[in-house]
Design a protein around this motif. Structure first.
Motif, mmCIF file in Angstrom:
data_model
loop_
_atom_site.group_PDB
_atom_site.id
_atom_site.type_symbol
_atom_site.label_atom_id
_atom_site.label_comp_id
_atom_site.label_asym_id
_atom_site.label_seq_id
_atom_site.Cartn_x
_atom_site.Cartn_y
_atom_site.Cartn_z
ATOM 1 N N GLN A 172 49.305 90.934 72.977
ATOM 2 C CA GLN A 172 49.219 92.133 72.139
ATOM 3 C C GLN A 172 47.922 92.936 72.297
ATOM 4 O O GLN A 172 47.946 94.147 72.359
ATOM 5 C CB GLN A 172 49.386 91.687 70.679
ATOM 6 C CG GLN A 172 49.446 92.786 69.669
ATOM 7 C CD GLN A 172 49.691 92.231 68.271
ATOM 8 O OE1 GLN A 172 50.818 91.929 67.906
ATOM 9 N NE2 GLN A 172 48.645 92.085 67.479
ATOM 10 N N ASP A 251 43.872 88.941 71.578
ATOM 11 C CA ASP A 251 44.823 88.523 70.545
ATOM 12 C C ASP A 251 46.221 88.550 71.163
ATOM 13 O O ASP A 251 46.907 89.567 71.133
ATOM 14 C CB ASP A 251 44.783 89.453 69.324
ATOM 15 C CG ASP A 251 45.815 89.037 68.267
ATOM 16 O OD1 ASP A 251 46.447 87.977 68.444
ATOM 17 O OD2 ASP A 251 45.984 89.777 67.276
ATOM 18 N N GLU A 295 42.340 85.035 69.535
ATOM 19 C CA GLU A 295 43.016 85.036 68.234
ATOM 20 C C GLU A 295 44.492 84.706 68.436
ATOM 21 O O GLU A 295 45.109 85.203 69.392
ATOM 22 C CB GLU A 295 42.862 86.442 67.629
ATOM 23 C CG GLU A 295 43.596 86.672 66.328
ATOM 24 C CD GLU A 295 43.514 88.148 65.918
ATOM 25 O OE1 GLU A 295 42.502 88.816 66.233
ATOM 26 O OE2 GLU A 295 44.470 88.641 65.301
ATOM 27 N N ASP A 296 45.049 83.935 67.547
ATOM 28 C CA ASP A 296 46.463 83.593 67.620
ATOM 29 C C ASP A 296 46.908 83.258 69.049
ATOM 30 O O ASP A 296 47.917 83.760 69.549
ATOM 31 C CB ASP A 296 47.334 84.727 67.035
ATOM 32 C CG ASP A 296 47.333 84.713 65.506
ATOM 33 O OD1 ASP A 296 46.656 83.852 64.913
ATOM 34 O OD2 ASP A 296 47.999 85.573 64.893
ATOM 35 N N ASP A 322 45.002 84.105 62.586
ATOM 36 C CA ASP A 322 45.469 85.313 61.879
ATOM 37 C C ASP A 322 46.790 84.989 61.182
ATOM 38 O O ASP A 322 46.840 84.717 59.984
ATOM 39 C CB ASP A 322 45.603 86.455 62.893
ATOM 40 C CG ASP A 322 46.290 87.693 62.332
ATOM 41 O OD1 ASP A 322 46.461 87.788 61.106
ATOM 42 O OD2 ASP A 322 46.681 88.584 63.126
ATOM 43 N N LEU A 345 40.811 85.645 60.853
ATOM 44 C CA LEU A 345 40.941 87.095 60.784
ATOM 45 C C LEU A 345 41.167 87.473 59.325
ATOM 46 O O LEU A 345 41.930 86.804 58.626
ATOM 47 C CB LEU A 345 42.124 87.570 61.635
ATOM 48 C CG LEU A 345 42.020 89.042 62.005
ATOM 49 C CD1 LEU A 345 41.006 89.218 63.136
ATOM 50 C CD2 LEU A 345 43.357 89.619 62.431
ATOM 51 N N LYS A 347 42.434 90.263 56.708
ATOM 52 C CA LYS A 347 43.169 91.505 56.463
ATOM 53 C C LYS A 347 43.495 91.571 54.972
ATOM 54 O O LYS A 347 44.225 90.715 54.459
ATOM 55 C CB LYS A 347 44.486 91.502 57.247
ATOM 56 C CG LYS A 347 44.336 91.521 58.765
ATOM 57 C CD LYS A 347 45.666 91.127 59.385
ATOM 58 C CE LYS A 347 45.740 91.443 60.863
ATOM 59 N NZ LYS A 347 46.926 90.803 61.480
ATOM 60 N N LYS A 398 37.370 94.059 63.960
ATOM 61 C CA LYS A 398 38.246 94.606 65.007
ATOM 62 C C LYS A 398 39.033 95.744 64.374
ATOM 63 O O LYS A 398 39.685 95.575 63.342
ATOM 64 C CB LYS A 398 39.134 93.541 65.653
ATOM 65 C CG LYS A 398 40.337 93.092 64.901
ATOM 66 C CD LYS A 398 41.355 92.438 65.861
ATOM 67 C CE LYS A 398 42.654 92.153 65.170
ATOM 68 N NZ LYS A 398 43.715 91.691 66.047
HETATM 69 MG MG MG Z 1 46.423 89.161 65.214
#
Ligand code: MG
Ligand code: 2PG
Length: 432
Positions: A172, A251, A295-296, A322, A345, A347, A398
């Motif tokens: 991604q 990621d 990440e992930d 995440d 992460l 959010k 990020k």
């Molecule tokens: Mg992510």
């Protein structure tokens, strides 16, 4: 704060996010005339245990009008309960919001309704105190007032794949991570110059330079590997040393291509990989490329895979959770106990209130985990996360690429904070 600083009104409305989808904006007005607005973002590659936002896809429940339902919940259910309350009491207000909802996942009122209110209240309180939002967040976070603020190192997502674009790249996000830059403004300059060099490189190869949801280029490539290789070339082409000036953060968002125990590269070659294959691939990439943060790398449902990757690569790499932690203090605490990952992460909308987000960051900091403050792929012009990163001294943020205003707004906000704080801030470095 005096009695004129209490809440007079809370009003929500439907606005559009950066994908052109409806989302929620909330405005809090205080008796003293202060007005503060917050806008709520929305993800595309969501963790299954995230707090539930009411979206327009919820056709069954709300006739396809989930956001309007969230707006109505703010205006009719939440607003009357907040009138007369002090916005300085963030924790009390967030607890009340959770109680009004009454579900574990905020499914009744909607995490988007609740978060919009929580953030707007926070902003109103900062204004009422006459201090910047980041300074107010530092107070809420309980950090020492005299410690220097930390400006975060940006992770700039310059090549998009996976659920964020229609190209053929499985992973991604491919991000520039300027760990060698001396200041925040220099770090952004490193990123911008490399971004422009990357564009020229892609053009020279006849590849598309249209961008994905987070503003990174989204060309069709031969492999995921090629994406990293071309970024390294761009770093060099811009005059920087890969790994020294600018490293790479990835990621893959592996939950998106995890299928019955295997990782399937649906977008490139259709190949199936075991968790062990994935770890071997990352190990090989880390040898070949200046990757310092992943990440992930494993899917949220692949607990054994997460354990294995932490054991195999946790000393060399920042491993950011995440989808598996979803900014939820309870879920994250289980992960810490389990020894999974070494960073998280953050959010806001995965959990749905400012207070719970701060609790999760505190948990990371207490346990020696890194914390990366993050945008969502569906964003708005709201720059709350920039202040959150500075106020909590997270050290990393990020927030996408450098050519879409909803992303650049966050970087520009940190630049303004850098100018404002001068020597009262230092430029952060990642934990790994
Ligand atoms: Mg992510
Ligand atoms: O996976 C992620 O980290 C995010 C943000 O980059 O994407 P989304 O908001 O789509 O979940």
């Amino acid at each position: 704060m005096n009695s004129r600083s209490v809440i007079r009104g809370v009003v929500a409305q439907e606005i559009l996010d950066s994908r052109g989808n409806p989302t929620v904006a909330v405005t809090v007005t205080l008796v003293n005339g202060i007005v503060a607005t917050a806008c709520v973002p929305s993800g595309a590659s969501r963790g299954i245990r995230e707090a539930l936002e009411l979206r327009d896809g919820d056709a069954k429940r709300y006739g396809g009008k989930g956001v309007l339902k969230a707006v109505a919940n703010v205006n009719k259910i939440i607003a009357p309960k907040l009138r007369g309350k002090s916005p300085a009491e963030q924790r009390e207000i967030d607890t009340l919001l959770c109680a009004l909802d009454g579900t574990e996942t905020k499914a009744k009122l909607g995490a988007n309704a609740i978060l919009g209110v929580s953030m707007a209240v926070c902003r109103a309180a900062a204004q009422a105190s006459g201090i910047p939002l980041y300074a107010h967040l530092r107070r809420l976070h309980g950090a020492k007032a005299r410690a220097p603020f930390v400006l975060p190192v940006p992770m700039m997502n310059v090549l998009n794949g996976g659920a964020h674009s229609t190209n053929n790249v499985d992973f991604q996000e491919f991000m520039l991570f300027p760990i060698g830059a001396p200041t925040l403004s220099e770090a952004l300059r490193y990123g911008a110059e490399t971004f422009h060099t990357l564009k020229k490189l892609l053009q020279k190869r006849g590849l598309v330079t249209a961008v994905g949801d987070e503003g990174g280029f989204a060309p069709n490539l031969k492999s995921n590997d090629e994406a990293v290789a071309i970024i390294v070339e761009a770093i060099r082409g811009a005059g920087y040393t890969p790994g020294k000036d600018i490293a790479i953060a990835l990621d893959p968002a592996a939950s998106e291509f995890f299928d019955e125990g295997s990782y399937v590269f649906k977008k490139t070659d259709g190949s199936r990989k075991t968790p062990a294959d994935m770890i071997a691939l990352y190990r090989q990439w880390v040898r070949k490329y200046p990757i310092v943060s992943l990440e992930d790398g494993m899917g949220e449902e692949d607990r054994d895979g997460w354990r294995a990757i932490t054991k195999a690569l946790g000393k060399k790499l920042q491993l950011v959770g995440d989808d598996n932690f979803v900014t939820n203090p309870k879920i994250f605490a289980e992960g810490i106990r389990d020894g999974i990952a070494n960073a998280i992460l953050i959010k806001l909308n995965q959990i749905g209130t400012v207070s719970e987000t701060l609790a999760t960051i505190a948990l990371a900091q207490k346990n020696g985990y890194g914390a990366v403050i993050s945008h969502r792929s569906g964003e708005t012009e709201d720059t709350f996360i920039a202040d959150l990163a500075v106020g909590t001294c997270a050290g990393q943020i990020k927030t996408g690429s450098l050519c879409r205003s909803e992303r650049v707004a966050k970087y520009n906000r940190i630049l303004a904070i850098e100018r404002e704080l001068g020597t009262k801030a230092r430029f952060g470095q990642p934990a790994a």
